[in-house]
Design a protein around this motif. Sequence first.
Motif, mmCIF file in Angstrom:
data_model
loop_
_atom_site.group_PDB
_atom_site.id
_atom_site.type_symbol
_atom_site.label_atom_id
_atom_site.label_comp_id
_atom_site.label_asym_id
_atom_site.label_seq_id
_atom_site.Cartn_x
_atom_site.Cartn_y
_atom_site.Cartn_z
ATOM 1 N N MET A 1 0.843 -1.183 0.000
ATOM 2 C CA MET A 1 0.000 0.000 0.000
ATOM 3 C C MET A 1 0.883 1.238 0.000
ATOM 4 S SD MET A 1 -2.943 1.142 2.723
ATOM 5 C CE MET A 1 -3.929 -0.272 2.238
ATOM 6 N N THR A 2 0.468 2.254 -0.785
ATOM 7 C CA THR A 2 1.244 3.477 -0.868
ATOM 8 C C THR A 2 1.141 4.255 0.432
ATOM 9 O OG1 THR A 2 0.811 3.585 -3.236
ATOM 10 C CG2 THR A 2 1.567 5.605 -2.174
ATOM 11 N N GLU A 3 2.252 4.762 0.904
ATOM 12 C CA GLU A 3 2.243 5.552 2.124
ATOM 13 C C GLU A 3 1.491 6.853 1.905
ATOM 14 O OE1 GLU A 3 6.046 6.302 3.697
ATOM 15 O OE2 GLU A 3 6.593 4.192 3.934
ATOM 16 N N ARG A 4 0.663 7.228 2.883
ATOM 17 C CA ARG A 4 -0.030 8.505 2.850
ATOM 18 C C ARG A 4 0.890 9.494 3.559
ATOM 19 N NH1 ARG A 4 -5.842 6.490 5.031
ATOM 20 N NH2 ARG A 4 -6.600 8.498 4.301
ATOM 21 N N LEU A 5 1.858 10.009 2.835
ATOM 22 C CA LEU A 5 2.964 10.757 3.442
ATOM 23 C C LEU A 5 2.944 12.201 2.972
ATOM 24 C CD1 LEU A 5 5.548 10.557 5.175
ATOM 25 C CD2 LEU A 5 6.775 10.003 3.053
ATOM 26 N N ASP A 6 2.839 13.133 3.929
ATOM 27 C CA ASP A 6 2.906 14.552 3.621
ATOM 28 C C ASP A 6 4.358 15.006 3.561
ATOM 29 O OD1 ASP A 6 0.202 14.621 3.637
ATOM 30 O OD2 ASP A 6 -0.020 15.751 5.499
ATOM 31 N N ALA A 7 4.547 16.225 3.047
ATOM 32 C CA ALA A 7 5.879 16.826 3.078
ATOM 33 C C ALA A 7 6.304 17.032 4.524
ATOM 34 C CB ALA A 7 5.864 18.154 2.329
ATOM 35 N N GLN A 8 7.604 17.066 4.727
ATOM 36 C CA GLN A 8 8.108 17.185 6.083
ATOM 37 C C GLN A 8 7.622 18.485 6.737
ATOM 38 O OE1 GLN A 8 12.381 17.775 6.758
ATOM 39 N NE2 GLN A 8 12.270 16.189 8.333
ATOM 40 N N LEU A 9 7.206 18.374 7.997
ATOM 41 C CA LEU A 9 6.777 19.529 8.768
ATOM 42 C C LEU A 9 8.009 20.175 9.404
ATOM 43 C CD1 LEU A 9 3.712 17.893 10.560
ATOM 44 C CD2 LEU A 9 3.709 19.238 8.457
ATOM 45 N N THR A 10 8.151 21.479 9.199
ATOM 46 C CA THR A 10 9.366 22.154 9.660
ATOM 47 C C THR A 10 9.089 23.350 10.562
ATOM 48 O OG1 THR A 10 9.394 23.550 7.676
ATOM 49 C CG2 THR A 10 10.646 21.459 7.599
ATOM 50 N N ASN A 11 7.850 23.789 10.660
ATOM 51 C CA ASN A 11 7.531 24.998 11.409
ATOM 52 C C ASN A 11 6.917 24.649 12.765
ATOM 53 O OD1 ASN A 11 6.804 27.477 12.392
ATOM 54 N ND2 ASN A 11 5.326 27.953 10.758
ATOM 55 N N PRO A 12 7.642 24.834 13.873
ATOM 56 C CA PRO A 12 7.101 24.493 15.193
ATOM 57 C C PRO A 12 5.907 25.347 15.598
ATOM 58 C CG PRO A 12 9.489 24.755 15.273
ATOM 59 C CD PRO A 12 9.035 25.294 13.957
ATOM 60 N N ARG A 13 5.668 26.464 14.898
ATOM 61 C CA ARG A 13 4.567 27.355 15.251
ATOM 62 C C ARG A 13 3.374 27.196 14.323
ATOM 63 N NH1 ARG A 13 9.251 29.853 16.052
ATOM 64 N NH2 ARG A 13 9.304 30.657 13.921
ATOM 65 N N ALA A 14 3.389 26.164 13.466
ATOM 66 C CA ALA A 14 2.291 25.950 12.533
ATOM 67 C C ALA A 14 1.011 25.588 13.284
ATOM 68 C CB ALA A 14 2.657 24.846 11.549
ATOM 69 N N GLU A 15 -0.121 25.867 12.662
ATOM 70 C CA GLU A 15 -1.412 25.597 13.283
ATOM 71 C C GLU A 15 -1.575 24.111 13.603
ATOM 72 O OE1 GLU A 15 -5.080 25.675 14.941
ATOM 73 O OE2 GLU A 15 -3.688 27.339 14.561
ATOM 74 N N ARG A 16 -1.155 23.227 12.702
ATOM 75 C CA ARG A 16 -1.262 21.792 12.967
ATOM 76 C C ARG A 16 -0.472 21.426 14.228
ATOM 77 N NH1 ARG A 16 -1.831 16.733 10.346
ATOM 78 N NH2 ARG A 16 -2.316 17.712 8.342
ATOM 79 N N VAL A 17 0.705 21.971 14.372
ATOM 80 C CA VAL A 17 1.548 21.667 15.532
ATOM 81 C C VAL A 17 0.868 22.137 16.805
ATOM 82 C CG1 VAL A 17 3.785 22.074 16.628
ATOM 83 C CG2 VAL A 17 3.642 21.763 14.144
ATOM 84 N N ARG A 18 0.302 23.342 16.792
ATOM 85 C CA ARG A 18 -0.389 23.859 17.971
ATOM 86 C C ARG A 18 -1.614 23.007 18.314
ATOM 87 N NH1 ARG A 18 0.591 28.973 15.531
ATOM 88 N NH2 ARG A 18 -1.593 29.093 14.865
ATOM 89 N N ARG A 19 -2.307 22.547 17.285
ATOM 90 C CA ARG A 19 -3.513 21.740 17.522
ATOM 91 C C ARG A 19 -3.148 20.399 18.164
ATOM 92 N NH1 ARG A 19 -5.341 22.027 12.801
ATOM 93 N NH2 ARG A 19 -4.839 19.966 11.991
#
Length: 309
Positions: A1-19
């Motif tokens: 199965m193909t990995e469901r892989l996003d680009a690397q996260l690099t911003n510690p202050r991103a909204e996803r990180v805060r959530r």
Amino acid sequence: MTERLDAQLTNPRAERVRRVAGLSRRSARERHGQFLVEGPQGVREAVRHAPAQVRDVYLTPEAAKRHPEIPVEAAAAGRYLHTATPEVLAAMSADAQGVLAVLDADGPTTAATVADLRALHDGAGPRLVAVLAQVADPGNAGTVIRAADAAGADAVVLTGGSVELLNPKVVRSTAGSLFHLPVVTGVSLEEVLGALRGAGSVKAVLAADAAGEWDLDELADRAHSAATGGGAGWDDELAATALVAPELAAPTVWLFGNEAHGLGPAERAACDAVVRVPIHGLAESLNLATAATLCLYASARAQRRETRD
């Protein structure tokens, strides 16, 4: 199965990180119906044993190399995989060790009910259950869940007033055992004991307390003697006092109380017997989780011996 892989996260202050980081707070967990699993051991067990609950898995590239089974198994289960810098993982959780997952709270182990316990073993009910009555310390609660899993117990119950099951420290302390056996929360002691006794699945309810009238070592010795055809002396002695010794080999609920206050009179009265773990050295007492481990293993050993014999 193909990995469901996003680009690397690099911003510690991103909204996803805060959530994700916000799930360390109970209000956020309840609002979103999600919780955190931190560290490679917990995430590995979540992916293997509760893949349908896993929403996202986050790893640093280094952690993905150290624990290649996690991304491989997560991808095979169709879970979303995200690589992230160490700074991003640290912003999500100080305890991630490079690996973190977000899970849905509603799952077969984390949202179990008393009815689920009665359905165990094809409806015969559980043979060994640990009940925590208003246990407040997250480390203790998680360690008892881990010990119950290791001893082969069927389930754990946290009565109302106990620490929240999905507290990150509870989850970490289970070391993945949270995903191996059902954990019922928010019920009263009367409800769980009434249901299990009413179904006939539980034959003994034992309270663990330092002031108990029964000695755990002596009960374990008695169980061994009974399994090997001995024990007559014990039975004669008990007959003279009209006492009935608890049978560790019977389907059992073990009740463990609050760290500071122990078990109240009503909780003790709800049990068939109160058992103490003997102190042979100079220690004043045992940690709750240590005492629970000894009690659960004593019952598990007696039950296995009875099954073999």
